[in-house]
Design a protein around this motif. Structure first.
Motif, mmCIF file in Angstrom:
data_model
loop_
_atom_site.group_PDB
_atom_site.id
_atom_site.type_symbol
_atom_site.label_atom_id
_atom_site.label_comp_id
_atom_site.label_asym_id
_atom_site.label_seq_id
_atom_site.Cartn_x
_atom_site.Cartn_y
_atom_site.Cartn_z
ATOM 1 N N HIS B 319 73.692 88.927 72.636
ATOM 2 C CA HIS B 319 75.083 89.141 73.030
ATOM 3 C C HIS B 319 75.429 88.393 74.316
ATOM 4 O O HIS B 319 76.577 88.063 74.570
ATOM 5 C CB HIS B 319 75.352 90.642 73.234
ATOM 6 C CG HIS B 319 75.261 91.420 71.956
ATOM 7 N ND1 HIS B 319 76.080 91.182 70.883
ATOM 8 C CD2 HIS B 319 74.428 92.423 71.579
ATOM 9 C CE1 HIS B 319 75.774 92.014 69.901
ATOM 10 N NE2 HIS B 319 74.770 92.775 70.294
ATOM 11 N N PHE B 320 74.417 88.155 75.126
ATOM 12 C CA PHE B 320 74.682 87.557 76.434
ATOM 13 C C PHE B 320 74.086 86.161 76.566
ATOM 14 O O PHE B 320 73.801 85.701 77.656
ATOM 15 C CB PHE B 320 74.135 88.460 77.546
ATOM 16 C CG PHE B 320 74.643 89.848 77.429
ATOM 17 C CD1 PHE B 320 75.981 90.116 77.722
ATOM 18 C CD2 PHE B 320 73.826 90.874 76.987
ATOM 19 C CE1 PHE B 320 76.473 91.403 77.592
ATOM 20 C CE2 PHE B 320 74.328 92.155 76.862
ATOM 21 C CZ PHE B 320 75.644 92.428 77.162
ATOM 22 N N ALA B 321 73.869 85.529 75.420
ATOM 23 C CA ALA B 321 73.170 84.249 75.430
ATOM 24 C C ALA B 321 73.840 83.255 76.363
ATOM 25 O O ALA B 321 73.181 82.581 77.149
ATOM 26 C CB ALA B 321 73.115 83.685 74.023
ATOM 27 N N ALA B 322 75.164 83.185 76.278
ATOM 28 C CA ALA B 322 75.855 82.190 77.090
ATOM 29 C C ALA B 322 76.046 82.669 78.515
ATOM 30 O O ALA B 322 75.997 81.879 79.461
ATOM 31 C CB ALA B 322 77.209 81.876 76.456
ATOM 32 N N ALA B 323 76.197 83.960 78.672
ATOM 33 C CA ALA B 323 76.621 84.474 79.971
ATOM 34 C C ALA B 323 75.496 84.621 80.990
ATOM 35 O O ALA B 323 75.679 84.382 82.167
ATOM 36 C CB ALA B 323 77.306 85.823 79.778
ATOM 37 N N HIS B 324 74.320 85.047 80.543
ATOM 38 C CA HIS B 324 73.306 85.446 81.508
ATOM 39 C C HIS B 324 71.966 84.750 81.335
ATOM 40 O O HIS B 324 70.976 85.401 81.056
ATOM 41 C CB HIS B 324 73.043 86.958 81.401
ATOM 42 C CG HIS B 324 74.185 87.779 81.865
ATOM 43 N ND1 HIS B 324 74.442 88.036 83.185
ATOM 44 C CD2 HIS B 324 75.142 88.425 81.161
ATOM 45 C CE1 HIS B 324 75.514 88.805 83.281
ATOM 46 N NE2 HIS B 324 75.967 89.054 82.063
ATOM 47 N N PRO B 325 71.892 83.472 81.475
ATOM 48 C CA PRO B 325 70.554 82.894 81.451
ATOM 49 C C PRO B 325 69.763 83.416 82.646
ATOM 50 O O PRO B 325 70.293 83.486 83.754
ATOM 51 C CB PRO B 325 70.802 81.392 81.564
ATOM 52 C CG PRO B 325 72.193 81.242 82.039
ATOM 53 C CD PRO B 325 72.928 82.518 81.845
ATOM 54 N N ILE B 326 68.521 83.867 82.398
ATOM 55 C CA ILE B 326 67.753 84.462 83.489
ATOM 56 C C ILE B 326 67.326 83.390 84.464
ATOM 57 O O ILE B 326 67.539 83.462 85.667
ATOM 58 C CB ILE B 326 66.490 85.162 82.966
ATOM 59 C CG1 ILE B 326 66.838 86.107 81.827
ATOM 60 C CG2 ILE B 326 65.809 85.928 84.085
ATOM 61 C CD1 ILE B 326 65.625 86.744 81.219
#
Lengths: 299, 333
Positions: B319-326
């Motif tokens: 769900h957060f693939a684009a938003a939250h790269p670690i």
């Protein structure tokens, strides 16, 4: 593992890996290494030779009766004496060994054949084939072999082939059970999956990859049950439902001797000794073979 | 490049068939609705921890096991509806290299018979001298002297046996080969040789290759594309460059940070995942990875994220693939 490289030129120069013993080498090893087994082996071979050349070895016709020489003690003319009909016990023993040994070999071979077919079918295909075959095996296993043999012999009569059938039916379940268990184990081997992945047809997979790899326990069972087979044939003949008189077999020589025990003891002694020696020898061989082929005991 | 194989919604669940009394365990979903495709002549690596269903997936593609649902289309033919004999005929074009170099060669057959088995099956081996020459050529191709063809497998080392297994797989000139962790049972010193051999053969013969591994470092060399599996699902699939350099799924990042880096002395920010992999018979709701994911939010428990394209050549199920790269430092590496 040591540091080795797999480079071809390196390989070509040295032997890949020391050749390991062949599959049957350990068996040969044990047959020849243990003195008890070696003696047992020689004994069995002697008996088989005696049975094979019976007509030439036996000094007299085993069926010829003679009123003038009944109940003789052992002498140079009659090594084991004569019975109540004046028949030469030695000749009867030699001819009787044919009946006894042939059952010892034939019944386990037939039983191994049918048992392997049933066991492999049940183990490889599973499903309803397994359920039907396993239940029939359980049913037959519920009877002791001897009881089953007496049952069938009583129903069919005691001709040569009937006794072979009797013993085959009695032994088949044991082989089927062993074959089924081994098949279940071998079926899990990656090389069986590899054969399926290679597109090999099912019958070929069974004959090429399953059967050769389950033969070891089957062979052990064959040696162990050769002894049982000889014993049971003797028992049936003793009870009068095996080999029918006047044809000699070790079992009915003892039976004849029993009725005449107070006149001469030699037929009983000879028959009993022969059965004891052969059954013991085959059992010793069977135990050695089992020791070698049992992975738990691998040296 | 054309598509060789299309996999659509492939699922395999193993039901509890034990005769135990009491309630049955829920079925194990070893492969859970997997969809992807394999191009002609490409090397697709499938990586994931033990038990994530990658070996089951490989066997489903070759139909060594029956799928519970979903379809596999190979060279335009739907394999899921084929009769067993049709599937058997297909095996000429799809072969397998096995994980266990010791168990996968029949111990009582000679090397020549083992290698020629697929050819024998499809009537390609000829007889006598012709057959021996074909076997000799195959042994040559995998770097073994042909004089060994009459020996038995037990006389060879693990690496040599794996070469024999490879020779068997390429003997019928398949268009597709599944290699199920082909080097995981080998010494590290041998692994590179075997991977190089497979890469050379793949480039030479141009077959498509599904290379299963539990370790990203092993496939870095050979793969064109990489699929990362977690609990029976593909969580990220993309070109090698994208997956290694700019992964968008936190699980891929964690796997990458665990792999040793070839450059000595270089320290990476390691992502240590908490907890164990959940049981495949009791997969968490929504995103299967959420129980161990540092980014997990409420939505992850409610909705299962679908694979979607988050960057050119990269599909990620997060769900957060684009938003939250670690960690984004790999983007330039």
């Amino acid at each position: 593992m040591t540091m080795t490289t797999d480079l071809p030129q390196d390989l070509a120069e040295r032997e890949a890996i020391a050749p390991e013993p062949g599959y049957w080498d350990p068996v040969r090893h044990v047959l020849l290494d243990r003195w008890s087994t070696r003696i047992a082996f020689v004994v069995v071979i002697l008996f088989i030779l005696a049975a094979a050349f019976a007509p030439w070895l036996a000094p007299y016709d085993p069926l010829r009766q003679s009123i003038v020489s009944i109940n003789k003690l052992p002498s140079w003319d009659h090594w084991l004496g004569t019975d109540q009909f004046g028949r030469d016990v030695m000749s009867r023993m030699i001819h009787g060994s044919r009946n006894s040994l042939i059952f010892g070999l034939l019944a386990p071979i037939f039983a191994a054949f049918f048992g392997t077919i049933l066991g492999v079918t049940a183990g490889y295909f599973g499903g309803w084939a397994d359920r039907v075959i396993s239940r029939v095996i359980d049913l037959l296993m519920a009877f002791p072999e001897l009881l089953l043999a007496i049952l069938i012999a009583a129903a069919l009569g005691g001709s040569f082939w009937n006794i072979v059938v009797v013993l085959t039916v009695a032994f088949t379940p044991g082989f089927a059970r062993v074959a089924r268990a081994s098949t279940l184990a071998v079926k899990q081997e990656p090389y069986v999956e590899a054969a399926i992945a290679a597109g090999v047809r099912t019958p070929l997979i069974i004959f090429r990859h399953i059967v050769p790899n389950i033969m070891a326990p089957i062979v052990v069972l064959m040696t162990l049950w050769s002894a049982s087979s000889i014993r049971i044939e003797a028992t049936l003949s003793f009870l009068g439902i095996g080999t029918q008189p006047p044809n000699p077999s070790w079992g009915n020589i003892i039976r004849d001797g029993l009725t005449n025990m107070f006149a001469t003891q030699w037929p009983i002694v000879a028959g009993g000794m022969a059965i004891t020696i052969v059954v013991l020898a085959i059992s010793i061989i069977g135990d050695s073979v089992r020791d070698v082929l049992d992975p738990e005991n691998a040296q | 490049m054309t598509v060789l194989m299309t996999i659509d919604g492939l699922t395999k669940s193993f039901a509890d068939t034990s005769m135990r009394l009491g309630p049955k365990r829920p079925p194990v979903r070893a492969v859970d609705g997997v969809s992807f495709h394999i191009m002609q002549g490409e090397v697709l690596a499938v990586v994931g921890e033990s038990g994530c269903g990658k070996s089951t997936l490989g066997r489903l593609l070759l139909r060594l096991i029956e799928p519970t649902s979903g379809t596999v289309t190979f060279e335009g033919q739907n394999m899921s509806v084929m009769a067993p004999e049709q599937v058997r005929q297909m095996r000429q074009r799809m072969q397998m290299v096995f994980q266990d170099p010791f168990g996968s060669l029949s111990p009582r057959r000679t090397i020549a018979n083992i290698i020629a088995e697929p050819m024998d099956t499809f009537g390609l081996s000829g007889t006598g001298k012709a057959r021996r020459e074909k076997v000799a050529a195959l042994l040559q191709m995998v770097g073994l002297p042909s004089i060994y063809m009459d020996r038995k497998p037990r006389q060879f080392s693990g690496g040599q046996r794996q070469r024999i297994g490879i020779a068997r797989a390429i003997s019928v000139d398949p268009t597709f080969i599944v290699a199920d962790e082909p080097v995981s049972a080998l010494d590290v010193s041998i692994q590179a040789q075997i991977i190089n051999l497979m890469q050379d053969l793949q480039q030479d013969k141009g077959f498509s290759f599904l290379f299963i591994a539990h370790d990203l470092a092993v496939v870095r060399h050979i793969a064109d594309r990489v699929a990362v599996m977690y609990l029976g699902r593909i969580v990220e699939i993309g070109t090698k460059g994208q997956v290694y350099n700019a992964p968008h799924h936190p699980y891929t990042e964690a796997l990458l940070s665990a792999a040793p880096h070839p450059e000595p002395g270089r320290r990476e920010t390691r992502i240590i995942l908490q907890g164990d992999v959940p049981s495949p018979s009791n997969v968490p709701s929504g995103c299967a990875f959420r129980t161990r994911c540092p980014l997990a939010q409420d939505i992850c428990a409610r909705e299962q994220p679908a694979l979607r394209e988050v960057a050119p050549g990269l599909n990620t199920a997060c769900h957060f693939a684009a938003a939250h790269p670690i960690t984004r430092h790999r983007a330039q590496a």
